[in-house]
Write a protein that holds these residues in place. Structure first.
Motif, PDB file in Angstrom:
ATOM      1  N   GLY A  25      -3.755 -26.753 -36.481  1.00 30.67           N
ATOM      2  CA  GLY A  25      -4.976 -26.123 -36.003  1.00 30.67           C
ATOM      3  C   GLY A  25      -4.724 -25.364 -34.718  1.00 30.67           C
ATOM      4  O   GLY A  25      -4.068 -25.868 -33.808  1.00 30.67           O
ATOM      5  N   ALA A  26      -5.231 -24.142 -34.661  1.00 35.78           N
ATOM      6  CA  ALA A  26      -5.205 -23.345 -33.431  1.00 35.78           C
ATOM      7  C   ALA A  26      -6.629 -23.384 -32.878  1.00 35.78           C
ATOM      8  O   ALA A  26      -7.516 -22.682 -33.373  1.00 35.78           O
ATOM      9  CB  ALA A  26      -4.765 -21.921 -33.714  1.00 35.78           C
ATOM     10  N   TYR A  27      -6.833 -24.216 -31.881  1.00 35.54           N
ATOM     11  CA  TYR A  27      -8.176 -24.603 -31.446  1.00 35.54           C
ATOM     12  C   TYR A  27      -9.074 -23.407 -31.153  1.00 35.54           C
ATOM     13  O   TYR A  27      -9.975 -23.069 -31.924  1.00 35.54           O
ATOM     14  CB  TYR A  27      -8.044 -25.514 -30.227  1.00 35.54           C
ATOM     15  N   ARG A  28      -8.818 -22.726 -30.044  1.00 34.57           N
ATOM     16  CA  ARG A  28      -9.704 -21.624 -29.649  1.00 34.57           C
ATOM     17  C   ARG A  28      -9.488 -20.348 -30.448  1.00 34.57           C
ATOM     18  O   ARG A  28     -10.367 -19.480 -30.490  1.00 34.57           O
ATOM     19  CB  ARG A  28      -9.558 -21.345 -28.143  1.00 34.57           C
ATOM     20  N   ASP A  29      -8.352 -20.236 -31.103  1.00 31.33           N
ATOM     21  CA  ASP A  29      -8.099 -19.069 -31.947  1.00 31.33           C
ATOM     22  C   ASP A  29      -8.837 -19.154 -33.277  1.00 31.33           C
ATOM     23  O   ASP A  29      -8.852 -18.191 -34.046  1.00 31.33           O
ATOM     24  CB  ASP A  29      -6.600 -18.921 -32.225  1.00 31.33           C
ATOM     25  N   ARG A  30      -9.396 -20.335 -33.568  1.00 31.27           N
ATOM     26  CA  ARG A  30     -10.153 -20.545 -34.807  1.00 31.27           C
ATOM     27  C   ARG A  30      -9.301 -20.205 -36.039  1.00 31.27           C
ATOM     28  O   ARG A  30      -9.704 -19.436 -36.910  1.00 31.27           O
ATOM     29  CB  ARG A  30     -11.447 -19.724 -34.805  1.00 31.27           C
ATOM     30  N   LYS A  31      -8.135 -20.824 -36.107  1.00 37.37           N
ATOM     31  CA  LYS A  31      -7.227 -20.599 -37.230  1.00 37.37           C
ATOM     32  C   LYS A  31      -6.521 -21.902 -37.590  1.00 37.37           C
ATOM     33  O   LYS A  31      -6.464 -22.839 -36.794  1.00 37.37           O
ATOM     34  CB  LYS A  31      -6.160 -19.550 -36.879  1.00 37.37           C
ATOM     35  N   ILE A  32      -5.980 -21.937 -38.799  1.00 34.70           N
ATOM     36  CA  ILE A  32      -5.050 -22.976 -39.213  1.00 34.70           C
ATOM     37  C   ILE A  32      -3.768 -22.275 -39.654  1.00 34.70           C
ATOM     38  O   ILE A  32      -3.807 -21.395 -40.520  1.00 34.70           O
ATOM     39  CB  ILE A  32      -5.603 -23.837 -40.356  1.00 34.70           C
ATOM     40  N   HIS A  33      -2.655 -22.643 -39.027  1.00 34.60           N
ATOM     41  CA  HIS A  33      -1.368 -22.032 -39.354  1.00 34.60           C
ATOM     42  C   HIS A  33      -0.564 -22.963 -40.258  1.00 34.60           C
ATOM     43  O   HIS A  33      -0.465 -24.166 -39.992  1.00 34.60           O
ATOM     44  CB  HIS A  33      -0.542 -21.780 -38.091  1.00 34.60           C
ATOM     45  N   GLN A  34       0.021 -22.403 -41.295  1.00 29.91           N
ATOM     46  CA  GLN A  34       1.041 -23.098 -42.077  1.00 29.91           C
ATOM     47  C   GLN A  34       2.380 -22.731 -41.473  1.00 29.91           C
ATOM     48  O   GLN A  34       2.701 -21.549 -41.336  1.00 29.91           O
ATOM     49  CB  GLN A  34       0.997 -22.675 -43.540  1.00 29.91           C
ATOM     50  N   ILE A  35       3.183 -23.733 -41.087  1.00 33.08           N
ATOM     51  CA  ILE A  35       4.446 -23.435 -40.435  1.00 33.08           C
ATOM     52  C   ILE A  35       5.601 -24.158 -41.121  1.00 33.08           C
ATOM     53  O   ILE A  35       5.428 -25.187 -41.780  1.00 33.08           O
ATOM     54  CB  ILE A  35       4.430 -23.782 -38.931  1.00 33.08           C
ATOM     55  N   ASP A  36       6.793 -23.603 -40.943  1.00 36.12           N
ATOM     56  CA  ASP A  36       8.022 -24.204 -41.423  1.00 36.12           C
ATOM     57  C   ASP A  36       8.345 -25.406 -40.523  1.00 36.12           C
ATOM     58  O   ASP A  36       8.500 -25.243 -39.310  1.00 36.12           O
ATOM     59  CB  ASP A  36       9.152 -23.175 -41.362  1.00 36.12           C
ATOM     60  N   PRO A  37       8.460 -26.623 -41.085  1.00 39.58           N
ATOM     61  CA  PRO A  37       8.685 -27.794 -40.238  1.00 39.58           C
ATOM     62  C   PRO A  37      10.064 -27.836 -39.589  1.00 39.58           C
ATOM     63  O   PRO A  37      10.275 -28.603 -38.654  1.00 39.58           O
ATOM     64  CB  PRO A  37       8.489 -28.969 -41.200  1.00 39.58           C
ATOM     65  N   ALA A  38      10.985 -27.018 -40.069  1.00 45.21           N
ATOM     66  CA  ALA A  38      12.329 -27.010 -39.488  1.00 45.21           C
ATOM     67  C   ALA A  38      12.455 -26.036 -38.329  1.00 45.21           C
ATOM     68  O   ALA A  38      13.237 -26.256 -37.403  1.00 45.21           O
ATOM     69  CB  ALA A  38      13.361 -26.662 -40.559  1.00 45.21           C
ATOM     70  N   THR A  39      11.685 -24.945 -38.377  1.00 43.36           N
ATOM     71  CA  THR A  39      11.839 -23.879 -37.378  1.00 43.36           C
ATOM     72  C   THR A  39      10.587 -23.594 -36.558  1.00 43.36           C
ATOM     73  O   THR A  39      10.676 -22.992 -35.486  1.00 43.36           O
ATOM     74  CB  THR A  39      12.252 -22.572 -38.071  1.00 43.36           C
ATOM     75  N   GLY A  40       9.423 -23.962 -37.075  1.00 45.74           N
ATOM     76  CA  GLY A  40       8.163 -23.611 -36.421  1.00 45.74           C
ATOM     77  C   GLY A  40       7.648 -22.234 -36.789  1.00 45.74           C
ATOM     78  O   GLY A  40       6.586 -21.820 -36.315  1.00 45.74           O
ATOM     79  N   LYS A  41       8.362 -21.510 -37.648  1.00 42.31           N
ATOM     80  CA  LYS A  41       7.925 -20.172 -38.050  1.00 42.31           C
ATOM     81  C   LYS A  41       6.584 -20.241 -38.772  1.00 42.31           C
ATOM     82  O   LYS A  41       6.376 -21.072 -39.647  1.00 42.31           O
ATOM     83  CB  LYS A  41       8.964 -19.538 -38.969  1.00 42.31           C
ATOM     84  N   ILE A  42       5.667 -19.338 -38.384  1.00 39.95           N
ATOM     85  CA  ILE A  42       4.368 -19.262 -39.050  1.00 39.95           C
ATOM     86  C   ILE A  42       4.542 -18.585 -40.400  1.00 39.95           C
ATOM     87  O   ILE A  42       5.034 -17.458 -40.488  1.00 39.95           O
ATOM     88  CB  ILE A  42       3.346 -18.500 -38.188  1.00 39.95           C
ATOM     89  N   LEU A  43       4.124 -19.271 -41.459  1.00 42.85           N
ATOM     90  CA  LEU A  43       4.240 -18.752 -42.821  1.00 42.85           C
ATOM     91  C   LEU A  43       2.969 -18.020 -43.242  1.00 42.85           C
ATOM     92  O   LEU A  43       3.038 -17.043 -43.977  1.00 42.85           O
ATOM     93  CB  LEU A  43       4.533 -19.897 -43.785  1.00 42.85           C
ATOM     94  N   ARG A  44       1.834 -18.507 -42.825  1.00 42.12           N
ATOM     95  CA  ARG A  44       0.563 -17.812 -43.027  1.00 42.12           C
ATOM     96  C   ARG A  44      -0.487 -18.438 -42.146  1.00 42.12           C
ATOM     97  O   ARG A  44      -0.296 -19.535 -41.604  1.00 42.12           O
ATOM     98  CB  ARG A  44       0.120 -17.864 -44.486  1.00 42.12           C
ATOM     99  N   SER A  45      -1.607 -17.743 -41.993  1.00 44.89           N
ATOM    100  CA  SER A  45      -2.702 -18.215 -41.144  1.00 44.89           C
ATOM    101  C   SER A  45      -4.014 -18.099 -41.899  1.00 44.89           C
ATOM    102  O   SER A  45      -4.248 -17.122 -42.608  1.00 44.89           O
ATOM    103  CB  SER A  45      -2.771 -17.412 -39.842  1.00 44.89           C
ATOM    104  N   ILE A  46      -4.854 -19.100 -41.736  1.00 41.96           N
ATOM    105  CA  ILE A  46      -6.154 -19.147 -42.397  1.00 41.96           C
ATOM    106  C   ILE A  46      -7.239 -19.016 -41.336  1.00 41.96           C
ATOM    107  O   ILE A  46      -7.270 -19.804 -40.379  1.00 41.96           O
ATOM    108  CB  ILE A  46      -6.325 -20.466 -43.161  1.00 41.96           C
ATOM    109  N   PRO A  47      -8.150 -18.049 -41.449  1.00 42.81           N
ATOM    110  CA  PRO A  47      -9.213 -17.903 -40.451  1.00 42.81           C
ATOM    111  C   PRO A  47     -10.272 -18.981 -40.604  1.00 42.81           C
ATOM    112  O   PRO A  47     -10.614 -19.396 -41.714  1.00 42.81           O
ATOM    113  CB  PRO A  47      -9.787 -16.517 -40.762  1.00 42.81           C
ATOM    114  N   CYS A  48     -10.812 -19.439 -39.478  1.00 40.51           N
ATOM    115  CA  CYS A  48     -11.916 -20.397 -39.451  1.00 40.51           C
ATOM    116  C   CYS A  48     -13.019 -19.823 -38.576  1.00 40.51           C
ATOM    117  O   CYS A  48     -12.778 -18.897 -37.794  1.00 40.51           O
ATOM    118  CB  CYS A  48     -11.441 -21.749 -38.911  1.00 40.51           C
TER     119      CYS A  48
END
Length: 215
Positions: A112-135
């Motif tokens: 969760g990206a608190y104030r950005d109002r998003k949920i990011h899917q990330i690679d657990p090995a690198t932290g790379k953002i794979l996609r973002s979902i708006p909230c």
């Protein structure tokens, strides 16, 4: 969208040595809570803390991948051995310290990206953002269950729990929390219960997941 009052079935805590609940996870037996300076686990059957705390910064969400814990610590996410508390790996958190909820699903971490109002899917090995979902509101806890994406909100002293479309962020179900009751971390037990952290109340609340939201 369907909307209803959240049904609180049980409250746990406050717990000794835990002034806050910042993150929540579940390993199939125990509920884990992030308290700020440590991670603790309790038995949801009776609320008893079952093990020694893991001393680790724990400012936001917690997740479990079936073997390891993941813990947000300011601008980092630590991969932790739950048996001995060792940090096995560390990746950058996508919002650089503005991160909130954390979940494991489909081989990825969901943050969760608190104030950005998003949920990011990330690679657990690198932290790379794979996609973002708006909230549409500030995001707190995040969890997946039965292919459903749920998240908590806490904004302007009002809190609710939402099931959203993972492709568009559209709100499909909303459970309104009682006035003065917030949701910080959140995790499903894989069945009908959502465990929700209560921030500085130091409590965890069990919320019934509505049957109508199931596939």
């Amino acid at each position: 969208m369907t909307r209803a009052a959240a049904e609180i079935t049980r409250e746990y805590g406050p717990f000794d040595g835990a002034e806050r609940v910042n993150g929540v996870s579940y390993d199939g037996r125990q509920v884990w809570i992030a308290t700020g300076s440590s991670i603790k686990a309790f038995d949801p059957a009776d609320g008893t803390v079952r093990r020694t705390s893991i001393d680790l910064p724990s400012h936001a969400g917690t997740a479990f991948d079936g073997r390891h814990l993941y813990q947000i610590a300011e601008d980092r996410i630590h991969k932790v051995d739950p048996d001995d508390g060792r940090v096995l790996a560390t990746i950058p958190a996508p919002s650089g310290g503005g991160d909130s909820g954390l979940a494991w699903a489909e081989g990825s971490l969901w943050v969760g990206a608190y104030r950005d109002r998003k949920i990011h899917q990330i690679d657990p090995a690198t932290g790379k953002i794979l996609r973002s979902i708006p909230c549409t509101r500030f995001v707190t806890g995040v969890t997946w269950v039965d292919g459903e994406l749920w998240h908590g909100t806490w904004e302007d002293d009002v809190s609710d729990i939402r099931r959203i479309d993972p492709a568009t962020g559209e709100v499909l179900d909303q459970l309104d929390m009682p006035a003065g009751t917030g949701v910080s971390g959140m995790e499903s037990d894989g069945e009908e219960t959502l465990y929700c952290g209560g921030g500085d109340s130091g409590k965890v609340r069990a919320i019934r997941r509505p049957k109508r939201a199931r596939g």
